[in-house]
Design a protein around this motif. Sequence first.
Motif, PDB file in Angstrom:
ATOM      1  N   ALA A  15     -31.490 -15.147 -10.533  1.00 42.41           N
ATOM      2  CA  ALA A  15     -32.274 -15.691 -11.912  1.00 42.41           C
ATOM      3  C   ALA A  15     -33.309 -15.378 -12.124  1.00 42.41           C
ATOM      4  CB  ALA A  15     -32.499 -17.007 -11.320  1.00 42.41           C
ATOM      5  N   SER A  16     -33.990 -14.270 -11.377  1.00 43.98           N
ATOM      6  CA  SER A  16     -34.082 -13.246 -11.659  1.00 43.98           C
ATOM      7  C   SER A  16     -34.216 -12.831 -12.701  1.00 43.98           C
ATOM      8  CB  SER A  16     -35.076 -12.780 -10.445  1.00 43.98           C
ATOM      9  OG  SER A  16     -35.789 -13.423  -9.681  1.00 43.98           O
ATOM     10  N   ARG A  17     -33.174 -12.012 -12.556  1.00 41.24           N
ATOM     11  CA  ARG A  17     -32.545 -10.814 -13.286  1.00 41.24           C
ATOM     12  C   ARG A  17     -31.936 -11.404 -14.799  1.00 41.24           C
ATOM     13  NH1 ARG A  17     -29.365  -9.576  -8.495  1.00 41.24           N
ATOM     14  NH2 ARG A  17     -27.956 -10.808  -9.503  1.00 41.24           N
ATOM     15  N   LEU A  18     -31.126 -12.559 -14.672  1.00 46.32           N
ATOM     16  CA  LEU A  18     -31.467 -13.371 -16.302  1.00 46.32           C
ATOM     17  C   LEU A  18     -32.757 -14.240 -16.948  1.00 46.32           C
ATOM     18  CD1 LEU A  18     -28.356 -15.748 -15.439  1.00 46.32           C
ATOM     19  CD2 LEU A  18     -28.348 -13.050 -16.510  1.00 46.32           C
ATOM     20  N   ILE A  19     -33.694 -14.326 -16.204  1.00 42.10           N
ATOM     21  CA  ILE A  19     -34.897 -14.419 -17.121  1.00 42.10           C
ATOM     22  C   ILE A  19     -35.727 -13.598 -17.516  1.00 42.10           C
ATOM     23  CG2 ILE A  19     -37.369 -15.208 -16.333  1.00 42.10           C
ATOM     24  CD1 ILE A  19     -36.754 -17.549 -14.328  1.00 42.10           C
ATOM     25  N   VAL A  20     -35.613 -12.194 -16.538  1.00 39.51           N
ATOM     26  CA  VAL A  20     -36.486 -11.704 -17.648  1.00 39.51           C
ATOM     27  C   VAL A  20     -35.111 -10.632 -18.932  1.00 39.51           C
ATOM     28  CG1 VAL A  20     -36.222  -8.898 -17.054  1.00 39.51           C
ATOM     29  CG2 VAL A  20     -37.105  -9.823 -15.685  1.00 39.51           C
ATOM     30  N   ARG A  21     -33.757 -10.972 -18.267  1.00 38.65           N
ATOM     31  CA  ARG A  21     -33.044 -10.035 -19.603  1.00 38.65           C
ATOM     32  C   ARG A  21     -32.816 -11.292 -20.923  1.00 38.65           C
ATOM     33  NH1 ARG A  21     -27.436  -9.750 -17.205  1.00 38.65           N
ATOM     34  NH2 ARG A  21     -28.618  -9.379 -15.165  1.00 38.65           N
ATOM     35  N   ASN A  22     -33.194 -12.531 -20.219  1.00 44.44           N
ATOM     36  CA  ASN A  22     -33.049 -13.729 -21.615  1.00 44.44           C
ATOM     37  C   ASN A  22     -33.682 -14.922 -21.696  1.00 44.44           C
ATOM     38  OD1 ASN A  22     -30.407 -12.389 -21.837  1.00 44.44           O
ATOM     39  ND2 ASN A  22     -29.585 -13.621 -20.225  1.00 44.44           N
ATOM     40  N   GLY A  23     -34.689 -14.586 -20.590  1.00 46.47           N
ATOM     41  CA  GLY A  23     -35.815 -15.750 -20.747  1.00 46.47           C
ATOM     42  C   GLY A  23     -35.840 -16.822 -20.246  1.00 46.47           C
ATOM     43  N   LEU A  24     -36.431 -17.723 -20.266  1.00 47.92           N
ATOM     44  CA  LEU A  24     -36.151 -19.426 -19.453  1.00 47.92           C
ATOM     45  C   LEU A  24     -34.532 -20.162 -19.760  1.00 47.92           C
ATOM     46  CD1 LEU A  24     -39.935 -19.387 -18.601  1.00 47.92           C
ATOM     47  CD2 LEU A  24     -37.770 -19.277 -17.114  1.00 47.92           C
ATOM     48  N   GLN A  25     -34.523 -18.918 -21.000  1.00 49.27           N
ATOM     49  CA  GLN A  25     -33.397 -20.503 -21.592  1.00 49.27           C
ATOM     50  C   GLN A  25     -32.438 -20.351 -21.281  1.00 49.27           C
ATOM     51  OE1 GLN A  25     -35.445 -18.574 -23.531  1.00 49.27           O
ATOM     52  NE2 GLN A  25     -34.501 -17.296 -24.805  1.00 49.27           N
ATOM     53  N   CYS A  26     -32.275 -18.856 -20.173  1.00 52.76           N
ATOM     54  CA  CYS A  26     -30.376 -19.622 -19.124  1.00 52.76           C
ATOM     55  C   CYS A  26     -30.379 -20.632 -18.355  1.00 52.76           C
ATOM     56  CB  CYS A  26     -30.673 -17.915 -18.062  1.00 52.76           C
ATOM     57  SG  CYS A  26     -32.031 -18.165 -17.394  1.00 52.76           S
ATOM     58  N   SER A  27     -28.445 -20.240 -18.009  1.00 48.22           N
ATOM     59  CA  SER A  27     -28.620 -21.888 -18.216  1.00 48.22           C
ATOM     60  C   SER A  27     -28.278 -21.355 -16.375  1.00 48.22           C
ATOM     61  CB  SER A  27     -26.973 -22.192 -18.855  1.00 48.22           C
ATOM     62  OG  SER A  27     -26.074 -20.872 -18.044  1.00 48.22           O
ATOM     63  N   SER A  48     -32.508 -28.734  -9.554  1.00 46.74           N
ATOM     64  CA  SER A  48     -32.974 -28.421 -10.914  1.00 46.74           C
ATOM     65  C   SER A  48     -33.774 -26.797 -11.516  1.00 46.74           C
ATOM     66  CB  SER A  48     -34.205 -29.397 -11.232  1.00 46.74           C
ATOM     67  OG  SER A  48     -35.504 -28.812 -10.682  1.00 46.74           O
ATOM     68  N   LYS A  49     -33.846 -26.926 -12.704  1.00 44.24           N
ATOM     69  CA  LYS A  49     -33.149 -25.456 -12.809  1.00 44.24           C
ATOM     70  C   LYS A  49     -35.047 -25.196 -12.601  1.00 44.24           C
ATOM     71  CE  LYS A  49     -33.343 -22.763 -17.186  1.00 44.24           C
ATOM     72  NZ  LYS A  49     -32.855 -22.647 -18.153  1.00 44.24           N
ATOM     73  N   GLU A  50     -36.051 -26.197 -13.016  1.00 42.43           N
ATOM     74  CA  GLU A  50     -37.173 -26.057 -12.427  1.00 42.43           C
ATOM     75  C   GLU A  50     -37.372 -25.606 -11.492  1.00 42.43           C
ATOM     76  OE1 GLU A  50     -35.858 -28.617 -14.499  1.00 42.43           O
ATOM     77  OE2 GLU A  50     -36.658 -28.038 -16.429  1.00 42.43           O
ATOM     78  N   ALA A  51     -36.648 -26.110 -10.095  1.00 42.18           N
ATOM     79  CA  ALA A  51     -36.490 -26.002  -9.137  1.00 42.18           C
ATOM     80  C   ALA A  51     -36.393 -24.747  -8.406  1.00 42.18           C
ATOM     81  CB  ALA A  51     -35.883 -26.465  -8.051  1.00 42.18           C
ATOM     82  N   LEU A  52     -35.065 -23.835  -8.954  1.00 44.66           N
ATOM     83  CA  LEU A  52     -35.058 -22.742  -9.146  1.00 44.66           C
ATOM     84  C   LEU A  52     -36.114 -21.640  -9.676  1.00 44.66           C
ATOM     85  CD1 LEU A  52     -32.884 -20.826  -8.529  1.00 44.66           C
ATOM     86  CD2 LEU A  52     -31.397 -21.287 -10.614  1.00 44.66           C
ATOM     87  N   VAL A  53     -36.738 -21.692 -10.696  1.00 43.06           N
ATOM     88  CA  VAL A  53     -37.641 -21.150 -10.769  1.00 43.06           C
ATOM     89  C   VAL A  53     -38.843 -21.193 -10.073  1.00 43.06           C
ATOM     90  CG1 VAL A  53     -39.700 -20.481 -13.119  1.00 43.06           C
ATOM     91  CG2 VAL A  53     -37.309 -21.367 -13.126  1.00 43.06           C
ATOM     92  N   ARG A  54     -39.196 -22.292  -9.765  1.00 41.15           N
ATOM     93  CA  ARG A  54     -40.106 -22.347  -8.007  1.00 41.15           C
ATOM     94  C   ARG A  54     -39.970 -21.423  -7.344  1.00 41.15           C
ATOM     95  NH1 ARG A  54     -40.769 -27.886 -10.299  1.00 41.15           N
ATOM     96  NH2 ARG A  54     -39.928 -28.604  -8.522  1.00 41.15           N
ATOM     97  N   GLY A  55     -38.624 -21.462  -7.074  1.00 47.72           N
ATOM     98  CA  GLY A  55     -37.774 -20.760  -5.724  1.00 47.72           C
ATOM     99  C   GLY A  55     -38.582 -19.182  -6.519  1.00 47.72           C
ATOM    100  N   VAL A  56     -38.049 -19.162  -7.446  1.00 48.69           N
ATOM    101  CA  VAL A  56     -38.444 -17.410  -8.191  1.00 48.69           C
ATOM    102  C   VAL A  56     -39.922 -17.283  -8.172  1.00 48.69           C
ATOM    103  CG1 VAL A  56     -38.310 -16.573  -9.784  1.00 48.69           C
ATOM    104  CG2 VAL A  56     -36.181 -17.405  -9.835  1.00 48.69           C
TER     105      VAL A  56
END
Length: 192
Positions: A15-27, A48-56
């Motif tokens: 998730a961290s790599r994809l957020i850097v590459r594509n922003g928060l719109q990564c699926s 949820s995705k929000e919970a995953l981002v909180r994990g990041v």
Amino acid sequence: MDVVPDKRERIIAAASRLIVRNGLQCSMAAIAEEAGVATGSLYNYFESKEALVRGVYGRMAEQMTERLSVPPDPAKTPAERVRHYIAEYVDFIWIDPQRARLFDYLENNPLITLADAKDIFGAFVDYAIDMISDGQAAGDIRAGSPTMLASFMRGAIRNALKRRRYNPAPLSDEERTLVADMCWKAMVSERI
């Protein structure tokens, strides 16, 4: 349910790599593919995705706390503690460009509330505030809000190094010292 801690870390790293590459719109599907896990298994770890981002965010806070919030060395003065913290923060931000970009992205596009940020980064932020307050009490650190001084210090380092990354050469000792010294000079009281 196959809940292996290392799989959770793979998901957070992906998730961290994809957020850097594509922003928060990564699926979630793209994150699962990047992590090498089934999409459905993501939900064993993050509801949820929000919970995953909180994990990041949480993983980043853990790394920062482990590296920078070390018990004070009683042999060091408050000024020496702040100078050491500055030098360590320079290295922490420089050593992992991916993490630095992720931090910048998430700070500029926050997906968590201020209350969540306080919960996640609280120990790290409180450590810096206490360190700066100790420095102020000793007369080593300039007057002002310890929270604002800590934010300035970390932001100045991150921004200076972000610009420096445009140069592909390794960060020299002279550059590292320059960034740390500029930051220190902004923090130090007029007494020193």
